[in-house]
Write a protein that holds these residues in place. Sequence first.
Motif, short mmCIF file in Angstrom:
data_model
loop_
_atom_site.label_atom_id
_atom_site.label_comp_id
_atom_site.label_asym_id
_atom_site.label_seq_id
_atom_site.Cartn_x
_atom_site.Cartn_y
_atom_site.Cartn_z
N PRO A 9 0.79 -1.24 0.00
CA PRO A 9 0.00 0.00 0.00
C PRO A 9 0.82 1.28 0.00
CG PRO A 9 -0.17 -1.14 2.11
CD PRO A 9 0.50 -2.08 1.17
N GLU A 10 2.11 1.21 0.33
CA GLU A 10 2.94 2.40 0.30
C GLU A 10 3.93 2.39 -0.87
OE1 GLU A 10 4.73 3.26 4.09
OE2 GLU A 10 2.94 2.62 5.17
N THR A 25 1.66 7.79 -1.42
CA THR A 25 0.30 7.26 -1.32
C THR A 25 -0.31 7.72 0.00
OG1 THR A 25 0.76 5.19 -0.14
CG2 THR A 25 1.09 5.18 -2.53
N VAL A 26 -1.63 7.72 0.08
CA VAL A 26 -2.29 8.15 1.31
C VAL A 26 -2.16 7.10 2.41
CG1 VAL A 26 -3.91 9.70 0.18
CG2 VAL A 26 -4.52 7.31 0.48
N ALA A 27 -1.63 5.92 2.08
CA ALA A 27 -1.40 4.91 3.11
C ALA A 27 -0.31 5.36 4.09
CB ALA A 27 -1.00 3.58 2.47
N PRO A 102 0.01 0.27 -10.20
CA PRO A 102 -1.17 0.87 -9.57
C PRO A 102 -2.02 1.58 -10.63
CG PRO A 102 0.75 2.25 -9.20
CD PRO A 102 1.24 1.03 -9.94
N LEU A 108 -7.28 9.88 -9.74
CA LEU A 108 -6.67 9.30 -8.55
C LEU A 108 -5.31 9.92 -8.23
CD1 LEU A 108 -7.36 5.49 -9.15
CD2 LEU A 108 -8.62 7.05 -7.64
N THR A 124 -4.24 8.63 -4.38
CA THR A 124 -5.24 8.62 -3.32
C THR A 124 -5.74 7.23 -2.97
OG1 THR A 124 -6.96 9.05 -4.96
CG2 THR A 124 -6.01 10.96 -3.84
N GLU A 125 -5.50 6.26 -3.86
CA GLU A 125 -5.92 4.88 -3.60
C GLU A 125 -5.07 3.95 -4.46
OE1 GLU A 125 -9.92 2.05 -4.00
OE2 GLU A 125 -10.04 4.21 -4.36
N VAL A 126 -4.55 2.89 -3.85
CA VAL A 126 -3.72 1.93 -4.59
C VAL A 126 -4.60 0.78 -5.07
CG1 VAL A 126 -1.75 0.35 -4.49
CG2 VAL A 126 -1.66 2.54 -3.28
N ARG A 127 -4.88 0.77 -6.37
CA ARG A 127 -5.69 -0.27 -6.99
C ARG A 127 -4.81 -1.05 -7.96
NH1 ARG A 127 -10.66 3.51 -9.25
NH2 ARG A 127 -11.40 4.35 -7.25
#
Length: 247
Positions: A9-10, A25-27, A102, A108, A124-127
Amino acid sequence: MDPEAGLDPELRALRPLGAYFVLRTVADPAHAPRPGPVPLAEAYGATTSDVYPDRLGFRVRKVARALSAPEERIAASVAQLGLAARLWSVALGSAAVYGRIPDLGPRLLRWDPDASAPDDLWLTEVRPLPGDAATIGAAVLDAHLEPLAAAVRSRHRVAAGLLWGNAASALTGAARQLDRWARAEGRPDVAARSGALTRRLLTDPRLAGTGTLTGTAFRRRSCCLYYRLHGGGLCGDCCFTRAPAAR
């Protein structure tokens, strides 16, 4: 890292690759977006207003001041090249190291046009998405570099061939850095994935014909105009062997 393990996530595995590869990332609470920076989609918009000011123009003017550029189109080229380098580095680096990328959708990705180089981006989001060339091309060329080139052409009168040459130069520059890192770290798998993806991406009609790739060395068929800056000189992949005489 196991390329089948997916994204963390980071996106920590991108950090050792260099500043152009790092994606906030926001994580990571320390990297949470500050008020002000906007989704990249707003930079590509065809219209501007008090609500949606010209973020791309702001960036171009900032670059022009920093470089003392004699023409705004030089700064527009340099700004577009810098953003292309960031986008390619994140996507190619993720695919080569993780085996995934990502989702880099323009809504995003947040961008601070007032930051120093390299461009400050965070997600803003890890997809997770597949790390194949088709997905990378859609994520970078279709979602970002196509609308970015259109915006730069319409606002700053920069030739399309120059901008796609910049895009190819940024891609191959990211690939060279990945190759150097991979060989220094004993990761031939990363070097092989990066090289194969780069060669495949260069077959896209927008990039095909922009230059010649020999190993990791690229010689482009256009010029980014950097030589027109005072003391600018020629880039390593420039089409010129010596700077043209001033007109």
